[in-house]
Design an enzyme around this catalytic site. Structure first.
Site, short mmCIF file in Angstrom:
data_model
loop_
_atom_site.label_atom_id
_atom_site.label_comp_id
_atom_site.label_asym_id
_atom_site.label_seq_id
_atom_site.Cartn_x
_atom_site.Cartn_y
_atom_site.Cartn_z
N ARG A 24 0.85 -1.20 0.00
CA ARG A 24 0.00 0.00 0.00
C ARG A 24 0.88 1.24 0.00
O ARG A 24 0.60 2.22 -0.67
CB ARG A 24 -0.97 -0.01 1.20
N TYR A 79 -16.19 16.73 -15.82
CA TYR A 79 -16.61 15.34 -15.78
C TYR A 79 -17.73 15.17 -14.75
O TYR A 79 -17.62 15.68 -13.63
CB TYR A 79 -15.38 14.50 -15.40
N ASP A 96 -7.31 18.78 -14.48
CA ASP A 96 -7.58 17.42 -14.95
C ASP A 96 -7.17 17.37 -16.42
O ASP A 96 -7.80 18.00 -17.27
CB ASP A 96 -9.08 17.12 -14.76
N LYS A 123 -8.27 6.29 -19.32
CA LYS A 123 -8.59 6.78 -20.64
C LYS A 123 -7.37 6.66 -21.57
O LYS A 123 -6.93 5.56 -21.81
CB LYS A 123 -9.12 8.22 -20.53
C1 PLP Z 1 -13.15 9.30 -16.55
C2 PLP Z 1 -12.75 10.63 -16.07
C3 PLP Z 1 -12.50 10.87 -14.71
C4 PLP Z 1 -12.68 9.80 -13.65
O1 PLP Z 1 -11.79 8.76 -13.79
P1 PLP Z 1 -12.08 7.25 -13.34
O2 PLP Z 1 -10.84 6.55 -13.73
O3 PLP Z 1 -13.30 6.79 -14.06
O4 PLP Z 1 -12.31 7.28 -11.87
C5 PLP Z 1 -12.08 12.13 -14.35
N1 PLP Z 1 -11.94 13.12 -15.25
C6 PLP Z 1 -12.19 12.93 -16.57
C7 PLP Z 1 -12.01 14.05 -17.52
C8 PLP Z 1 -12.60 11.69 -17.02
O5 PLP Z 1 -12.87 11.51 -18.32
#
Ligand code: PLP
Length: 381
Positions: A46, A98, A170, A195
């Protein structure tokens, strides 16, 4: 070294024990220590794991940051960043983010005591107007999900730093291949590695990258103390994805640009959102701030939500699915999928209309993708 070389080598030296050229999956929870108080660098997975460490080093390198931390998901990474704040603190977030980030702000952190207001993402002055004496963080996504609006990272970093507060970006949609927010002054970059960084729709993961030692220590403390860490296999999958990020992103963009240009001229499509189009209201900012425009497109259909239903019944290669950034093309309907957690009036206020479709353009042959969209829109024209 340049991006492509770093993607393949940083954090990924051959294994010291065996010479393995790929980073091994260290599937272990604990590590033998040479004597009491003398671990060989790792104690418990962890807290730290060599496969995760390789990924964290590679992520930091690609974002041009000093420190990287990997998490079990993108929202876990966002949570870790927000947990550096205290109840009573205030955040100004972009208004086109998001859906899961919005849910996190409203349904997890608001009850906890963190207050969030939302500002028009494309207007730095709107962020300025929303600042309070308790504001500690600006939170943006650029380009945004699902309307592909841009935030001016440099302007917002300047605003944050004038006030002695932090800017979090982000960077999931752009990826570090096309945009490096830390170089524009951001304090922390967050990713859903699920992604483009993973890139193959086979893993859930997240990351936070920062330059400041102090911020890194706070997020790292939370990573270990609260424990939303990714397992070594998941780290390995993301690391494998990173090694081809540059090649994939160029192709995602090539396909996306041609489709955006085609769709813009299609009579069944009333609007196309893509930062690479001259018609995008922030195209100049995109050219300045990004080195490419990515693989995400938003389209609005002239025939409204019924046209959307017919489109999804007809489309063949694009799969109806949430998520994005994989090799396969996906299409989703934000009002009922990614942004279903927002009320209809909230969506309307943010410009997420009932005729909006989001496309994640994959790496299939561009002619095939174009033919698929054209045939799916045929009934409409
Ligand atoms: C998918 C996504 C998230 C969240 O990520 P997870 O891996 O699904 O928890 C956050 N920001 C953006 C822009 C995303 O496309």
């Amino acid at each position: 070294m340049r991006f492509e070389t770093k993607a393949i080598h940083d954090g990924q030296e051959s294994d010291p024990a065996t010479g393995s050229v790929t980073v091994p999956v260290y599937q272990t929870s604990t590590y033998e220590q040479d004597a009491i108080g003398k671990p060989r660098g790792f104690e418990y997975s962890r807290t730290g794991n060599p496969t995760r460490q390789a990924l964290e080093t590679a992520l930091a390198s690609l974002e041009g940051g000093r420190h990287g931390l990997a998490f079990a998901s993108g929202v876990a990474a966002a949570t870790a960043v927000l947990q550096t704040l205290k109840p009573g603190d205030h955040v100004v977030a972009g208004n086109d983010i998001y859906g899961g980030s919005y849910r996190l702000f409203e349904q997890v952190f608001r009850p906890w005591g963190l207050e969030t207001d939302y500002a028009e993402i494309s207007e730095p002055d709107a962020f300025k107007a929303a600042l309070k004496s308790t504001t500690k963080l600006l939170w943006i996504e650029t380009p945004t999900n699902p309307l592909l609006k841009l935030a001016d990272i440099g302007a917002l970093a300047e605003l944050a730093h004038e006030r002695g507060i932090l800017l979090a970006v982000d960077n999931t949609f752009a990826t570090p291949y096309f945009q490096r927010p830390l170089e524009w002054g951001a304090d922390v970059v967050v990713h859903s590695t699920t992604k483009y960084l993973g890139g193959h729709s086979d893993v859930i993961g997240g990351a936070a990258i920062a330059n400041s030692d102090e911020l890194y220590q706070k997020i790292k403390f939370y990573q270990n103390a609260a424990g939303a860490v990714p397992g070594p296999w998941d780290c390995w999958l993301v690391l494998r994805g990173l090694r081809t990020l540059h090649v994939r992103m160029r192709e995602h963009e090539r396909n996306a640009l041609r489709l955006a240009q085609k769709l813009e001229k299609h009579p069944a499509v009333s609007r196309v959102y893509y930062p690479g189009l001259n018609s995008h209201p922030q195209h100049e900012l995109a050219r300045r701030q990004m080195t490419g425009f990515g693989g995400m497109i938003g389209i609005e259909l002239a025939g409204g939500s019924e046209a959307v239903e017919r489109f999804f019944a007809q489309v063949k290669i694009f799969m109806l699915a949430e998520s994005l950034g994989g090799v396969e093309s996906l299409a989703c309907y934000p009002p009922k999928m990614t942004h279903a957690s927002m009320s209809p009036s909230e969506r309307a206020r943010r410009g997420i209309h009932d005729n909006l479709i989001r496309l994640s353009v994959g790496l299939e042959n561009g002619d095939d993708l174009e033919e698929d969209l054209v045939q799916a829109l045929k009934a409409e024209s």
